[in-house]
Write a protein that holds these residues in place. Sequence first.
Motif, mmCIF file in Angstrom:
data_model
loop_
_atom_site.group_PDB
_atom_site.id
_atom_site.type_symbol
_atom_site.label_atom_id
_atom_site.label_comp_id
_atom_site.label_asym_id
_atom_site.label_seq_id
_atom_site.Cartn_x
_atom_site.Cartn_y
_atom_site.Cartn_z
ATOM 1 N N GLY A 88 0.892 -1.034 -0.115
ATOM 2 C CA GLY A 88 0.125 0.023 0.104
ATOM 3 C C GLY A 88 0.887 1.071 0.015
ATOM 4 O O GLY A 88 2.106 1.182 0.566
ATOM 5 N N ILE A 89 0.396 2.399 -0.409
ATOM 6 C CA ILE A 89 1.137 3.347 -0.797
ATOM 7 C C ILE A 89 0.404 4.555 -0.174
ATOM 8 O O ILE A 89 -0.933 5.062 -0.216
ATOM 9 C CB ILE A 89 1.323 3.981 -2.145
ATOM 10 N N LEU A 90 1.164 5.438 0.883
ATOM 11 C CA LEU A 90 0.514 6.617 1.614
ATOM 12 C C LEU A 90 1.572 7.741 0.999
ATOM 13 O O LEU A 90 2.504 8.093 1.078
ATOM 14 C CB LEU A 90 0.911 6.504 3.130
ATOM 15 N N VAL A 91 0.786 8.849 0.381
ATOM 16 C CA VAL A 91 1.324 9.952 -0.380
ATOM 17 C C VAL A 91 1.101 11.175 0.586
ATOM 18 O O VAL A 91 -0.200 11.607 0.758
ATOM 19 C CB VAL A 91 0.781 10.185 -1.692
ATOM 20 N N ALA A 92 2.264 11.775 1.259
ATOM 21 C CA ALA A 92 2.180 12.965 2.138
ATOM 22 C C ALA A 92 1.986 14.026 1.105
ATOM 23 O O ALA A 92 3.037 14.515 0.164
ATOM 24 C CB ALA A 92 3.240 13.047 2.841
ATOM 25 N N ASN A 93 0.623 14.822 0.774
ATOM 26 C CA ASN A 93 0.538 15.885 -0.022
ATOM 27 C C ASN A 93 1.542 16.993 0.141
ATOM 28 O O ASN A 93 1.814 17.506 1.274
ATOM 29 C CB ASN A 93 -0.734 16.299 0.104
ATOM 30 N N ASN A 94 2.307 17.366 -0.969
ATOM 31 C CA ASN A 94 3.128 18.580 -1.146
ATOM 32 C C ASN A 94 2.640 19.538 -1.934
ATOM 33 O O ASN A 94 3.550 20.294 -2.379
ATOM 34 C CB ASN A 94 4.725 17.946 -0.878
ATOM 35 N N GLY A 95 1.675 19.323 -2.658
ATOM 36 C CA GLY A 95 1.285 20.253 -3.703
ATOM 37 C C GLY A 95 1.443 19.692 -4.855
ATOM 38 O O GLY A 95 1.326 20.423 -5.995
ATOM 39 N N ASP A 96 2.386 18.671 -5.199
ATOM 40 C CA ASP A 96 2.896 18.212 -6.547
ATOM 41 C C ASP A 96 2.340 16.750 -6.963
ATOM 42 O O ASP A 96 3.180 16.117 -7.122
ATOM 43 C CB ASP A 96 4.481 18.296 -6.632
ATOM 44 N N LEU A 97 1.264 16.499 -6.552
ATOM 45 C CA LEU A 97 0.526 15.251 -6.924
ATOM 46 C C LEU A 97 0.103 14.938 -8.303
ATOM 47 O O LEU A 97 -0.350 15.975 -9.126
ATOM 48 C CB LEU A 97 -0.577 15.130 -6.001
ATOM 49 N N HIS A 98 0.453 13.739 -8.645
ATOM 50 C CA HIS A 98 0.170 13.228 -10.060
ATOM 51 C C HIS A 98 -0.901 12.758 -10.117
ATOM 52 O O HIS A 98 -0.739 11.366 -9.847
ATOM 53 C CB HIS A 98 1.369 12.812 -10.750
ATOM 54 N N ILE A 99 -2.266 12.926 -9.726
ATOM 55 C CA ILE A 99 -3.419 12.026 -9.542
ATOM 56 C C ILE A 99 -3.402 11.043 -10.599
ATOM 57 O O ILE A 99 -3.963 9.891 -10.166
ATOM 58 C CB ILE A 99 -4.591 13.078 -9.579
ATOM 59 N N ASP A 100 -3.484 11.160 -11.800
ATOM 60 C CA ASP A 100 -3.579 10.138 -12.932
ATOM 61 C C ASP A 100 -2.444 8.942 -12.691
ATOM 62 O O ASP A 100 -3.237 7.717 -12.735
ATOM 63 C CB ASP A 100 -3.435 10.944 -14.269
ATOM 64 N N GLU A 101 -1.290 9.178 -12.305
ATOM 65 C CA GLU A 101 -0.569 7.982 -12.271
ATOM 66 C C GLU A 101 -0.887 7.339 -10.818
ATOM 67 O O GLU A 101 -0.604 6.140 -10.644
ATOM 68 C CB GLU A 101 1.212 8.582 -11.972
#
Length: 345
Positions: A125-138
């Motif tokens: 599983g992957i937890l992404v800490a949002n830094n404003g540079d998210l690549h939602i599609d990927e």
Amino acid sequence: MSKREGLMATIKEVAALAGVTPTTVSNVLRGRGRVGTETRERVLEAVAAKGYRPNLNARALVERRAPTLALMLGCITNPFYPEFTLQANNAARRHGRFLLVCNTDYEPDGGTGFLADVAGSLSDGILVANNGDLHIDELTAIQAAGTPVVISIWESPDISPGIPCVAFDSHKAGFIATEHLLDLGHHRIGALIGSAKNGIHGGRYRGFHDALRSRKVKHIQADARFVTDSYQGGFDAAVDLLKARPDLTALFVSNDLPALGALNAAATLGLRVPEDISIVSITNIELASQSRPALTTVAIPTAEMAEQSIDLLIKLGAGEMDVPAMIRTADPVLVRRASTAPVKK
């Protein structure tokens, strides 16, 4: 085979010593199943006596999932992220998982290329800490391929990113910080925002702007600087703004790290904090209480976000059906310290 490997105990040997089945040993070590207190203690004593260590590779093959969760960070040198990581790691350990920290260092693809390799093999599983540079599609593609993805520190609780997330009210944080300055009598307030106007700290800036509007205090663009979310970014912007607008009596800073830079900038310019200029910020990292003067800030629920994000990720991995698309944390809270004071008459 090394001498150490030759002496390594097996789960069957531990079970024999404890007088239980290998399944019971596994349940005790992983906190699963119903095991009586006396049996649990007997198993743990046998584990210690044999020096048993579970074979994680074998466990992963049997369960067809990796024993780790991946945490994607933008920049590990930002002091907020180690604090967040500590809480996430503690939560992962409570679930019997290991946390694999992936520092992207603001890579152009947001680190999603690396995560695509990690997903499903090294990580369950992957937890992404949002830094404003998210690549939602990927991230959506990784999720569609079968690996759960959760975004944490999502700053727009009224807008879903399309991926399960844990959000806090950044607008309210900005409003609370600014309201504090207004309550102290400040009307000439500058703003240092650690992103573009519509970037990750846009909600904090809108909260600042709306708090001023609620008190009929005018804000002009010349009183704001949009900077890199860093100590140096805050220092340089504060020097520039305070030189250009010496009539300002307070600064609203969207994050603690640039606020610490602003504190030093004020000292460099010969200004006393809070006697000459008050400074308020958002986040409440540990350094905020250790600066001189200690920084008044609006605390966001860092520990709660980390723990809820891991819990959400575990539930998604377990295939639970009633998992919320977004979890909203408790509201931000003002932590008043020595960097703010009533405006001088």
